[in-house]
Scaffold this active site. Structure first.
Site, PDB file in Angstrom:
ATOM      1  CG  ASP A  83      -9.149  -1.971  11.704  1.00 40.68           C
ATOM      2  OD1 ASP A  83      -8.148  -2.613  11.317  1.00 40.68           O
ATOM      3  OD2 ASP A  83      -9.562  -0.965  11.086  1.00 40.68           O
ATOM      4  CG  ASP A 115      -0.344  -0.432   2.497  1.00 37.92           C
ATOM      5  OD1 ASP A 115       0.897  -0.348   2.618  1.00 37.92           O
ATOM      6  OD2 ASP A 115      -1.084  -0.863   3.399  1.00 37.92           O
ATOM      7  CD  GLU A 157      -9.006   0.675   7.525  1.00 32.39           C
ATOM      8  OE1 GLU A 157      -8.848  -0.262   8.324  1.00 32.39           O
ATOM      9  OE2 GLU A 157      -8.465   1.795   7.684  1.00 32.39           O
ATOM     10  CG  HIS A 165      -6.202  -2.756   8.704  1.00 28.66           C
ATOM     11  ND1 HIS A 165      -6.448  -1.464   9.137  1.00 28.66           N
ATOM     12  CD2 HIS A 165      -4.870  -2.956   8.877  1.00 28.66           C
ATOM     13  CE1 HIS A 165      -5.312  -0.926   9.539  1.00 28.66           C
ATOM     14  NE2 HIS A 165      -4.343  -1.797   9.395  1.00 28.66           N
TER      15      HIS A 165
HETATM   16  P1  PGA Z   1       1.784  -1.605  12.601  1.00 27.34           P
HETATM   17  O1  PGA Z   1       0.687  -1.577  11.471  1.00 27.34           O
HETATM   18  O2  PGA Z   1       2.795  -2.621  12.211  1.00 27.34           O
HETATM   19  O3  PGA Z   1       2.376  -0.231  12.635  1.00 27.34           O
HETATM   20  O4  PGA Z   1       1.094  -1.965  13.884  1.00 27.34           O
HETATM   21  C1  PGA Z   1       0.162  -2.770  11.013  1.00 27.34           C
HETATM   22  C2  PGA Z   1      -1.046  -2.539  10.133  1.00 27.34           C
HETATM   23  O5  PGA Z   1      -1.761  -1.545  10.331  1.00 27.34           O
HETATM   24  O6  PGA Z   1      -1.285  -3.354   9.238  1.00 27.34           O
END
Ligand code: PGA
Length: 265
Positions: A142, A73, A149, A144
């Site tokens: 959450d 992404d 999302e 994702h």
């Molecule tokens: P993070 O993000 O490694 O900073 O916790 C993971 C994500 O949002 O997929």
């Protein structure tokens, strides 16, 4: 799916990096000259895994010369040179320190004039490279995967995503704690882009991921928690520290520990 549990994020990350290096080396041995196509993620979680991969490259244990990567992404509208762009992140934490050729690196362009075309072209480029051998991802609080999302279709493909307020609040820690500086949109591979990979590895560390891991592992296959799509994958691995499995049922925890112990016997 398999759940690999280690005491802390450091040992879990070393395990993950060595597993990835083994996969790269296995393909180089079995299909010499063919690229190893990998999906990569950003965020706090993969940093220690990337550090171990860098160490392995420098020690001559693995090479990225024949690795082709596609990141999952990128924010929309953030200049590539911005320190919090995923372009900047990947160069800082991985690409500038390994031997992957520049032309093998692919990251979505969140400043493309036609974002839909950029996403469609990305899917075509992944297919032209032969599809993913491996996808490395994180998990959001959450549930994702990439920026898919809650309530993203599990058969989704690379597209423009509107970020939830929750995700923008979580990511504001990288933007002076100011959610208004976090872009409102991102380009993201879809859930199906990830699960099309021959093998998918998700990293999850810390207590903030415990609820999402519970939903992904013990909950139903559901667009509510898009990582749950891994339940239908033949080669899905979730690598956790103890804190991230804190909300699994004791029986689930014991099951995954026992499976790993039996396989290593
Ligand atoms: P993070 O993000 O490694 O900073 O916790 C993971 C994500 O949002 O997929």
């Amino acid at each position: 799916m398999k759940v690999i549990i280690r005491d802390d994020s450091k040992t879990a990350s070393v395990w993950a990096a060595r597993y990835i290096a083994d996969r790269i080396n296995e393909k180089a041995a079995s299909n010499p000259g063919e690229p190893f196509v990998i999906g990569l993620c950003t965020g706090s979680t993969p940093i220690e895994t990337y550090a171990e991969l860098i160490r392995l490259v420098k020690a001559g244990k693995v090479s990225f010369k024949n690795v082709v990567s596609f990141n999952m992404d990128e924010y929309v509208g953030l200049p590539e040179s911005h320190p919090e762009s995923y372009h900047s992140f990947m160069h800082k934490y991985l690409f500038d320190q390994i031997d992957e050729p520049a032309q093998n690196i692919h990251i979505l362009n969140g400043n493309a004039p036609d974002l839909d075309k950029e996403c469609a072209d990305y899917e075509k480029a992944i297919a032209a490279a032969g599809g993913f051998d491996f996808f490395l991802g994180g998990i959001g609080e959450d549930g994702h995967i990439a920026f898919n999302e809650p309530f993203s279709p599990l058969n989704s493909r690379t597209r423009v995503m509107t970020l939830t307020e929750d995700t923008r609040i979580v990511n504001s820690r990288f933007f002076d704690g100011d959610m208004n500086q976090v872009p409102k949109q991102a380009l993201s591979v879809g859930v199906a882009t990830v699960t099309d990979a021959k093998e998918v590895m998700i990293l999850a560390f810390g207590p903030k991921k415990a609820r999402a891991i519970r939903d992904a592992v013990e909950g139903p296959l559901s667009h509510y928690c898009t990582v749950s799509a891994l339940q239908n994958h033949q080669q899905g691995i979730i690598v956790c520290d103890e804190a991230a499995v804190g909300e699994l049922k004791l029986n689930s925890y014991k099951y995954f520990k026992a499976v790993e112990a039996a396989e290593n016997r």
